[in-house]
Write a protein that holds these residues in place. Structure first.
Motif, short mmCIF file in Angstrom:
data_model
loop_
_atom_site.label_atom_id
_atom_site.label_comp_id
_atom_site.label_asym_id
_atom_site.label_seq_id
_atom_site.Cartn_x
_atom_site.Cartn_y
_atom_site.Cartn_z
N ASN A 301 0.86 -1.18 0.00
CA ASN A 301 0.00 0.00 0.00
C ASN A 301 0.90 1.23 0.00
OD1 ASN A 301 -1.92 2.04 0.51
ND2 ASN A 301 -3.26 0.57 1.52
N THR A 302 1.34 1.60 -1.20
CA THR A 302 2.37 2.63 -1.37
C THR A 302 1.93 3.97 -0.80
OG1 THR A 302 3.14 1.54 -3.38
CG2 THR A 302 3.79 3.83 -3.06
N ILE A 303 0.71 4.40 -1.10
CA ILE A 303 0.27 5.73 -0.69
C ILE A 303 0.17 5.84 0.83
CG2 ILE A 303 -1.67 7.34 -0.80
CD1 ILE A 303 -2.12 6.48 -3.68
N GLU A 304 -0.40 4.84 1.47
CA GLU A 304 -0.54 4.91 2.93
C GLU A 304 0.81 4.79 3.62
OE1 GLU A 304 -3.63 2.66 4.67
OE2 GLU A 304 -5.15 3.33 3.22
N ILE A 342 2.01 11.24 -6.10
CA ILE A 342 1.32 10.02 -6.52
C ILE A 342 -0.18 10.34 -6.49
CG2 ILE A 342 0.88 7.57 -6.07
CD1 ILE A 342 3.51 7.51 -4.49
N THR A 343 -0.87 9.99 -7.56
CA THR A 343 -2.31 10.27 -7.66
C THR A 343 -3.07 8.96 -7.84
OG1 THR A 343 -1.90 12.43 -8.63
CG2 THR A 343 -4.09 11.50 -8.95
N ASP A 344 -4.16 8.82 -7.09
CA ASP A 344 -5.01 7.63 -7.16
C ASP A 344 -6.47 8.08 -7.14
OD1 ASP A 344 -6.10 5.12 -7.08
OD2 ASP A 344 -5.40 4.62 -5.06
N LEU A 345 -6.90 8.74 -8.21
CA LEU A 345 -8.23 9.33 -8.26
C LEU A 345 -9.33 8.28 -8.20
CD1 LEU A 345 -7.67 12.16 -10.91
CD2 LEU A 345 -7.59 12.32 -8.41
N LYS A 351 -7.66 5.27 -0.20
CA LYS A 351 -8.67 6.32 -0.14
C LYS A 351 -8.05 7.70 -0.29
CE LYS A 351 -11.72 3.57 2.82
NZ LYS A 351 -12.37 3.45 4.15
N ILE A 352 -6.73 7.79 -0.10
CA ILE A 352 -6.01 9.06 -0.32
C ILE A 352 -5.83 9.24 -1.82
CG2 ILE A 352 -3.90 10.35 0.16
CD1 ILE A 352 -3.52 8.58 2.65
N GLN A 353 -6.38 10.29 -2.37
CA GLN A 353 -6.37 10.43 -3.83
C GLN A 353 -5.09 11.04 -4.37
OE1 GLN A 353 -10.06 12.39 -5.00
NE2 GLN A 353 -11.07 10.41 -5.07
N THR A 354 -4.48 11.94 -3.63
CA THR A 354 -3.23 12.56 -4.07
C THR A 354 -2.33 12.78 -2.87
OG1 THR A 354 -4.31 13.73 -5.89
CG2 THR A 354 -2.16 14.53 -5.24
N ILE A 355 -1.04 12.48 -3.03
CA ILE A 355 -0.08 12.69 -1.95
C ILE A 355 1.23 13.20 -2.53
CG2 ILE A 355 0.77 10.29 -2.01
CD1 ILE A 355 1.02 10.50 1.08
N LYS A 356 1.84 14.10 -1.81
CA LYS A 356 3.12 14.66 -2.21
C LYS A 356 4.22 13.63 -2.00
CE LYS A 356 6.26 18.52 -1.21
NZ LYS A 356 6.49 19.69 -0.33
N GLY A 357 5.10 13.51 -2.98
CA GLY A 357 6.22 12.61 -2.86
C GLY A 357 7.43 13.27 -2.22
N MET A 358 8.56 12.55 -2.20
CA MET A 358 9.76 13.08 -1.57
C MET A 358 10.48 14.11 -2.43
SD MET A 358 11.33 9.59 0.11
CE MET A 358 10.29 8.50 1.09
N THR A 365 3.47 9.77 -10.60
CA THR A 365 2.85 8.45 -10.76
C THR A 365 1.35 8.57 -10.64
OG1 THR A 365 4.80 7.31 -9.85
CG2 THR A 365 2.71 6.09 -9.86
N ASP A 366 0.64 7.94 -11.57
CA ASP A 366 -0.82 7.90 -11.54
C ASP A 366 -1.28 6.45 -11.46
OD1 ASP A 366 -1.64 10.79 -12.09
OD2 ASP A 366 -0.23 10.42 -13.73
N PHE A 367 -2.17 6.18 -10.51
CA PHE A 367 -2.69 4.84 -10.33
C PHE A 367 -3.96 4.63 -11.16
CE2 PHE A 367 -0.93 2.96 -6.16
CZ PHE A 367 0.33 3.42 -6.49
N TYR A 368 -4.06 3.42 -11.72
CA TYR A 368 -5.24 3.00 -12.47
C TYR A 368 -5.67 1.64 -11.93
CZ TYR A 368 -3.35 6.56 -15.58
OH TYR A 368 -2.84 7.74 -16.09
N ASP A 369 -6.80 1.14 -12.40
CA ASP A 369 -7.30 -0.15 -11.93
C ASP A 369 -6.40 -1.30 -12.35
OD1 ASP A 369 -9.46 0.94 -10.63
OD2 ASP A 369 -10.81 0.73 -12.32
#
Length: 498
Positions: A301-304, A342-345, A351-358, A365-369
Motif C-alpha cells: 500500500n504505497t500511498i498509505e 502520486i495520484t489515485d483518483l 482512499k487518499i487520492q493525491t499525496i506529495k512525494g519526496m 505516478t498515476d494509479f489506475y485499476d
C-alpha cells in the motif's frame, strides 16, 4: 499414471517447512524424478511473477528452482497478500479476485477448493512427484473447520505427511506431542514420520528424548537436521538479520526502510551476500544512524506507507540524507515515493487520492485499476549491463525534466515492446525502478556497492569470481540437499511415495 504426493507440515510457523520442501524437491530431482512444489494457500508479502504473468508466493518460486522447473501459478493457486491487519488481496491462479476481510475470506474458502483440486490434478498429471508445503500448524483447533492448506490438501492430494519441528526454538518435544494430541485420529494416521530441524550438538544426546517421544506419538523420527548458517535459501516473509551477518566485516552499511506494508524485500538478499556489506532494516528515523545508502522497498500500500513516512518525519530525514551526497534507492513502491506526487483518483489502492512525494526524482505516478504483472529483461541504459527480473505494481510513472531512464527493458506479454523503466537523478545518487530482482545481477550489484565503497575511500570489489544470485541459490540447493540427504531416512520417504 499420475504423479504421487508427499506433504511437509509443521508444528508451527517458521520451523523450516519451506526449506525442507525445497530440499526434498532437489533430492528427488537428483534421483531422476520430475518434481513440482505445491502450496494450496500462501499468505506472503514476497511474491514472484510466472511466465503466465501470474503471482505466486516467492517460496514456491524458490522451490521450483530447487526442482529445476519453471514456476507456475498451479504451484500456488491461492495467494493472500495482506493489506491491513484484518484484510488481504486474494489472488487465484495468479490474478486478483478482490480484497476480502478475514470473515469474508472464511466464507469464500469452500468455493476455492475446486481451484486447489484443479492445480493439484494439473501437477500430478505432469510430474512424477508433487512435494507439498503446509502452512502454520495443522493443530490450530480454532481454524480446523476452515482448513484449506494442511490436512484438507493432504486428503485431496492423497499425500503422506511428514511433520517438521524446530528444536532451536525450544520446546520441541512438547510441540510435537501437543500437535498429535490436538489432531483427530485420522489426521494422526496421515502423519508418517517426524523431522527435527535446526539441531545444534550431538544426536546421541537426543536419543532418550526421541525414544520417549516415539513411544508417546507412535511415529518414527526419520531424521535430525543440523543447524546451518553457511548457505541461504530464501524463506517466506522473514526479514530478520541473518546470523552470518553478526560477525561480518562492515565496510558498507545499507539501511532498508521496514515499511508497514513492506513487500518483496527478498530483493535485498543478494546485498547481504556481498563482501563487506551489512543490510539493516529500520523502522523509525531514530534507528537510522549513518548508513552509506538508504533503500525504500516495495509496498503493498504505497500511498498509505508514504503518508506514514511523512507523519514520522522520515521524508525530511531522507531528503537531508540525500543532500549530504549519499545514495537513495527506491524499488517499485519505493520508486514511486521518490517522485513529486502520486495520484489515485479512482481509489485503486487507497482512499487518499493525491499525496506529495519526496521530490528526489522529477517523476509523477498515476494509479489506475490495471495491475502490471510481468517478467522483464533488458539493459542498464548508461552501461549496457544486462538485467532481468519481474514487475508487480499498480500505477504508471512519467519522467519529467532532469531525470533519465535507468533501464531499457522488454516486458513479456502479448506484445514484447522495448520500453524505458525507472529513473536516475543527474548526479546518479538517486535512482528507482519497478524491476524486482535487479540486485540479483552481479555486475549491477557490484557497481552499486563499489560506488559506495569509492565514496568512503575503499578499494572496489572485483567482478571476477563473484556469483550471480541464481548461481548462489543453485549452490545453496546442492548444499542443502547434501545436508538433508545425510540427515534423513530417504528410503523411508521414498517408500511413502512409491
Amino acid at each position: 499414471m499420475t504423479g504421487r504426493a508427499l506433504m511437509v507440515q509443521g508444528t508451527g510457523s517458521d520451523v523450516g517447512k519451506s526449506v525442507i520442501t525445497a530440499a526434498l524437491c532437489r533430492i528427488f530431482v537428483r534421483k531422476g524424478y520430475r518434481v513440482a512444489p505445491f502450496k494450496a494457500q500462501n499468505m506472503a508479502l514476497n511474491s514472484f511473477v510466472t511466465l503466465e504473468g501470474g503471482e505466486i508466493g516467492r517460496a514456491q518460486a524458490v522451490q521450483a528452482a530447487a526442482a529445476r522447473v519453471e514456476p507456475s501459478v498451479h504451484m500456488n493457486p491461492i495467494l493472500m497478500k495482506p493489506r491491513e491487519d484484518t484484510s488481504a488481496q486474494i489472488m487465484v491462479h495468479g490474478h486478483s479476485i478482490g480484497n476480502y476481510s478475514a470473515q469474508e475470506y472464511i466464507e469464500l474458502k469452500k468455493s476455492l477448493i475446486p481451484k486447489v483440486r484443479e492445480s493439484l490434478d494439473f501437477l500430478k498429471q505432469n510430474y512424477d512427484i508433487v512435494v507439498i508445503e503446509g502452512a502454520g500448524s495443522p493443530a490450530e483447533i480454532n481454524l480446523r473447520e476452515h482448513d484449506l492448506v494442511n490436512m484438507t490438501t493432504a486428503i485431496e492430494a492423497e499425500a503422506s505427511v511428514l511433520l517438521v519441528a524446530d528444536i532451536d526454538r525450544g520446546g520441541v518435544f512438547a510441540s510435537i506431542v501437543g500437535t498429535f494430541a490436538l489432531l483427530e485420529e485420522y489426521e494422526r494416521d496421515m502423519i508418517k514420520g517426524v523431522i527435527i530441524n535446526r539441531f545444534r550438538g550431538q544426536v546421541k544426546r537426543l536419543k532418550p528424548g526421541l525414544d520417549e517421544m516415539e513411544r508417546l506419538i507412535k511415529k518414527p523420527v526419520i531424521g535430525v537436521i543440523p543447524y546451518y548458517t553457511d548457505f541461504h535459501i530464501p524463506e517466506e516473509d522473514r526479514y530478520l538479520p541473518r546470523e552470518k551477518q553478526k560477525n561480518k566485516k562492515k565496510d558498507i552499511e545499507i539501511a532498508v526502510l521496514h515499511l508497514a506494508h513492506i513487500s518483496n524485500f527478498t530483493d535485498f538478499d543478494p546485498l547481504e551476500e556481498t563482501e563487506g556489506v551489512i543490510v539493516r532494516y529500520v523502522t523509525n528515523p531514530h534507528e537510522l544512524g549513518s548508513p552509506d545508502a538508504i533503500i525504500i522497498p516495495g509496498s503493498k500500500n504505497t500511498i498509505e506507507d508514504l503518508a506514514s513516512l511523512w507523519e514520522q518525519c522520515w521524508v525530511e530525514r531522507i531528503i537531508s540524507f540525500s543532500r549530504e551526497g549519499k545514495m537513495v534507492v527506491g524499488i517499485c513502491g519505493g520508486y514511486q515515493m521518490l517522485g513529486q506526487r502520486i495520484t489515485d483518483l479512482g481509489s485503486a489502492e487507497s482512499k487518499i487520492q493525491t499525496i506529495k512525494g519526496m521530490g528526489l526524482l522529477n517523476i509523477t505516478t498515476d494509479f489506475y485499476d490495471e495491475k502490471i504483472t510481468c517478467q522483464a529483461w533488458g539493459e542498464v541504459k548508461e552501461t549496457g549491463e544486462k538485467v532481468t527480473g519481474y514487475e508487480i505494481h499498480m500505477g504508471k510513472t512519467s519522467l519529467m525534466e532532469g531525470v533519465e531512464p535507468l533501464l531499457l527493458v522488454r516486458r513479456r506479454g502479448k506484445q514484447e515492446v522495448m520500453d524505458y523503466d525507472g529513473a536516475v537523478s543527474e548526479d546518479g545518487n538517486v535512482f528507482g525502478t519497478y524491476l524486482h530482482g535487479l540486485f540479483d545481477q552481479v555486475s549491477f550489484r557490484l557497481r552499486f556497492v563499489n560506488k559506495l565503497r569509492i565514496k568512503k575511500g575503499l578499494h572496489p570489489l572485483k567482478l571476477e569470481g563473484e556469483l550471480n544470485q541464481f548461481e548462489v541459490w543453485e549452490r545453496s540447493y546442492e548444499m542443502l540437499a547434501d545436508l538433508v540427504s545425510s540427515s534423513l531416512d530417504l528410503k523411508f520417504i521414498e517408500d511413502l511415495v512409491f
